[in-house]
Scaffold this active site. Structure first.
Site, PDB file in Angstrom:
ATOM      1  N   PHE A 129     -72.382  90.873  12.177  1.00  0.00           N
ATOM      2  CA  PHE A 129     -71.987  90.064  12.933  1.00  0.00           C
ATOM      3  C   PHE A 129     -73.243  89.543  13.653  1.00  0.00           C
ATOM      4  CE2 PHE A 129     -70.483  89.454  17.498  1.00  0.00           C
ATOM      5  CZ  PHE A 129     -69.235  88.720  17.182  1.00  0.00           C
ATOM      6  N   ASP A 201     -73.340 100.184  13.670  1.00  0.00           N
ATOM      7  CA  ASP A 201     -72.515  99.284  14.535  1.00  0.00           C
ATOM      8  C   ASP A 201     -71.056  99.857  14.357  1.00  0.00           C
ATOM      9  OD1 ASP A 201     -70.996  97.537  15.549  1.00  0.00           O
ATOM     10  OD2 ASP A 201     -72.549  95.898  15.706  1.00  0.00           O
ATOM     11  N   TYR A 226     -63.153  97.120  22.829  1.00  0.00           N
ATOM     12  CA  TYR A 226     -61.995  96.291  23.193  1.00  0.00           C
ATOM     13  C   TYR A 226     -61.456  95.820  22.213  1.00  0.00           C
ATOM     14  CZ  TYR A 226     -65.882  93.084  22.333  1.00  0.00           C
ATOM     15  OH  TYR A 226     -67.047  92.372  21.698  1.00  0.00           O
ATOM     16  N   LYS A 227     -61.684  96.170  20.822  1.00  0.00           N
ATOM     17  CA  LYS A 227     -61.167  95.939  19.495  1.00  0.00           C
ATOM     18  C   LYS A 227     -60.023  97.023  19.063  1.00  0.00           C
ATOM     19  CE  LYS A 227     -65.126  93.174  18.246  1.00  0.00           C
ATOM     20  NZ  LYS A 227     -66.360  92.990  17.632  1.00  0.00           N
ATOM     21  N   ARG A 375     -58.487  86.294   8.411  1.00  0.00           N
ATOM     22  CA  ARG A 375     -58.591  87.599   8.714  1.00  0.00           C
ATOM     23  C   ARG A 375     -57.571  88.131   9.351  1.00  0.00           C
ATOM     24  NH1 ARG A 375     -63.624  89.963  12.500  1.00  0.00           N
ATOM     25  NH2 ARG A 375     -62.254  88.924  14.145  1.00  0.00           N
TER      26      ARG A 375
HETATM   27  C1  LIG Z   1     -67.316  92.264  18.143  1.00  0.00           C
HETATM   28  C2  LIG Z   1     -68.621  92.776  17.590  1.00  0.00           C
HETATM   29  C3  LIG Z   1     -69.772  92.652  18.652  1.00  0.00           C
HETATM   30  C4  LIG Z   1     -69.642  92.156  19.806  1.00  0.00           C
HETATM   31  O1  LIG Z   1     -70.597  92.498  20.567  1.00  0.00           O
HETATM   32  P1  LIG Z   1     -70.486  92.173  22.298  1.00  0.00           P
HETATM   33  O2  LIG Z   1     -71.862  92.478  22.784  1.00  0.00           O
HETATM   34  O3  LIG Z   1     -69.460  93.113  22.610  1.00  0.00           O
HETATM   35  O4  LIG Z   1     -70.107  90.675  22.453  1.00  0.00           O
HETATM   36  C5  LIG Z   1     -71.130  93.513  17.748  1.00  0.00           C
HETATM   37  N1  LIG Z   1     -70.933  93.852  16.701  1.00  0.00           N
HETATM   38  C6  LIG Z   1     -70.280  93.445  15.779  1.00  0.00           C
HETATM   39  C7  LIG Z   1     -70.228  94.023  14.370  1.00  0.00           C
HETATM   40  C8  LIG Z   1     -68.753  93.096  16.243  1.00  0.00           C
HETATM   41  O5  LIG Z   1     -68.027  93.075  15.571  1.00  0.00           O
END
Ligand SMILES: *Cc1c(COP(=O)(O)O)cnc(C)c1O
Length: 416
Positions: A129, A201, A226-227, A375
């Site tokens: 990401f 992560d 939040y996911k 997705r």
């Molecule tokens: C959604 C996501 C993020 C988001 O990071 P934020 O700091 O909350 O915006 C980071 N890493 C991964 C792998 C994600 O899927």
């Protein structure tokens, strides 16, 4: 041949089915985007009311003590910790995943510098990401000590690329685009055998697959709430540090919330001798309070049961797209092997973006990721077998009728 009747029978036998009632979803919507923004727990509004009206409105500043606001990051961290094999006081909820990566990376790099200052290579995946790569770049530029980022193209490249110059490896436990799931224990062992440290992560795996950070001998982890955890839009992230590293180094965002005695108002920083040193400043209490509504639903079941249903639902989604949508140029990019499959299914199609928009118009909410990826997130807490059946029927109609070709499905919003 899978039929609707078969899906209805699976629903009737599903012991997790009643948990769906704890969520509030709009009528007529099949929500396949819980891997990006989890659905709203019914309790969330009630909890928010209590925080806003009673704790803030009536009790005012007393709530830092009386409502436990000050301890909320650690208390919630311990709840989240139950889902990831954490010990007490190894997890906090605070800040964003991006910020937490910065803090953890700084810690990991400093621990490594104390051992061997010649290691200058950080490894991450090209398909990470993007924020993870951006934060690593920002950190390297700030410390300006000759660090380099090496990006690997596939997980299979890691054994060949890691060596005695590697200091830290940053990996997504589940890849946000393909849904590829790493074997945590095996990769930890590989990375440690080269004297490197690993940051996991967990954004697409926490609440989606069983995780045991201690049993797998992990070093550090960060992730979203939040996911899959349904903590609410922009809810603060989690951060986990193996007890063995907790006081090894104090992270550089040394704000007063991480101080050993914050209310001494001392003139210089002394880090707390526990996980609180990973806090920085005053936390968003209203947003943070909502996380509990989502996590409490997980604590009514267990990750093994959820994983079992998640695999059955992703199996069903894959099988039904093959049965119902064959010949329409869809390519599965999510691994079929259970050992490497997270909880979403990604399909490539040259018109992926417009197909997702046409599905949304039909009430089937998934999302689109570059390049060409449809997705579809699978959340066993609030999806049924018949939901998957109907979602695939909608996809079939979008493809057969070429609904995606309509011009309104080709304009891009700010968020895809
Ligand atoms: C959604 C996501 C993020 C988001 O990071 P934020 O700091 O909350 O915006 C980071 N890493 C991964 C792998 C994600 O899927």
């Amino acid at each position: 041949m899978i039929t609707l009747e078969q899906c209805q029978q699976w629903d009737a036998a599903d012991i997790l089915a009643p948990l769906k009632n704890q969520f509030e979803l709009p009528q007529g919507v099949i929500y396949l985007d819980g891997n990006s923004l989890g659905a709203k727990p019914r309790k969330a509004a009630e909890n928010a009311q209590a925080v806003i009206n009673q704790q803030w409105g009536t009790d005012l500043i007393n709530s830092w003590n009386k409502a436990g606001w000050w301890d909320l990051p650690v208390r919630l961290g311990n709840k989240v910790g139950q889902l990831i094999g954490a010990q007490e006081n190894e997890t906090v909820v605070t800040d964003t995943t991006s910020l937490n990566l910065f803090k953890i990376l700084a810690t990991a790099i400093h621990i490594q510098q104390n051992n061997d200052n010649n290691r200058k290579i950080i490894i991450a995946e090209r398909d990470s990401f993007p924020t993870d790569i951006y934060m690593i770049e920002g950190f390297m530029a700030l410390i300006n000590q000759g660090y380099q980022l090496h990006l690997i193209d596939t997980p299979a490249d890691l054994p060949a690329r890691i060596n005695e110059n590697t200091t830290v490896v940053v990996l997504s436990h589940v890849n946000y685009r393909t849904g590829y799931l790493h074997d945590m224990e095996e990769i930890n062992a590989l990375v440690h055998s080269h004297g490197a440290l690993l940051i996991w992560d967990l954004c697409h795996s926490i609440g989606a697959v069983p995780i045991d950070l201690n049993a797998s001998n992990s070093d550090f982890a960060i992730g979203c709430t939040y996911k899959y955890l349904n903590g609410g839009p922009g809810a603060p992230a989690m951060l986990w540090v193996n007890e063995r590293y907790q006081t090894a180094f104090s992270q550089p965002l040394s704000g007063w919330w991480g101080h050993a005695r914050p209310f001494d108002m001392a003139e210089s920083y002394t880090p707390a001798d526990n996980i609180r040193r990973y806090l920085c400043g005053t936390q968003p209490i209203v947003s943070m309070s909502l996380i509990e509504s989502g996590v409490d639903i997980f604590l009514q079941t267990d990750m093994q049961s959820l994983r079992h249903k998640s695999l059955q639902l992703t199996d069903l989604l894959i099988a039904l797209t093959e049965q119902e949508c064959a010949g329409h140029n869809l390519t599965l990019i999510t691994p079929r092997e259970y050992a490497h499959r997270g909880s979403h299914v990604s399909l490539r199609h040259p018109h992926g973006y417009a197909i997702v928009q046409a599905l949304i118009a039909r009430g089937v909410i998934g999302d689109y990721r570059e390049p060409e990826v449809i997705r579809l997130g699978v959340t066993p807490l609030y999806l049924s077998y018949t939901d998957i059946w109907h979602a695939v029927q909608h996809l079939k109609q979008v493809l057969i009728n070429e609904e995606w070709a309509q011009p309104q499905f080709h304009t891009r919003g700010q968020v895809t």
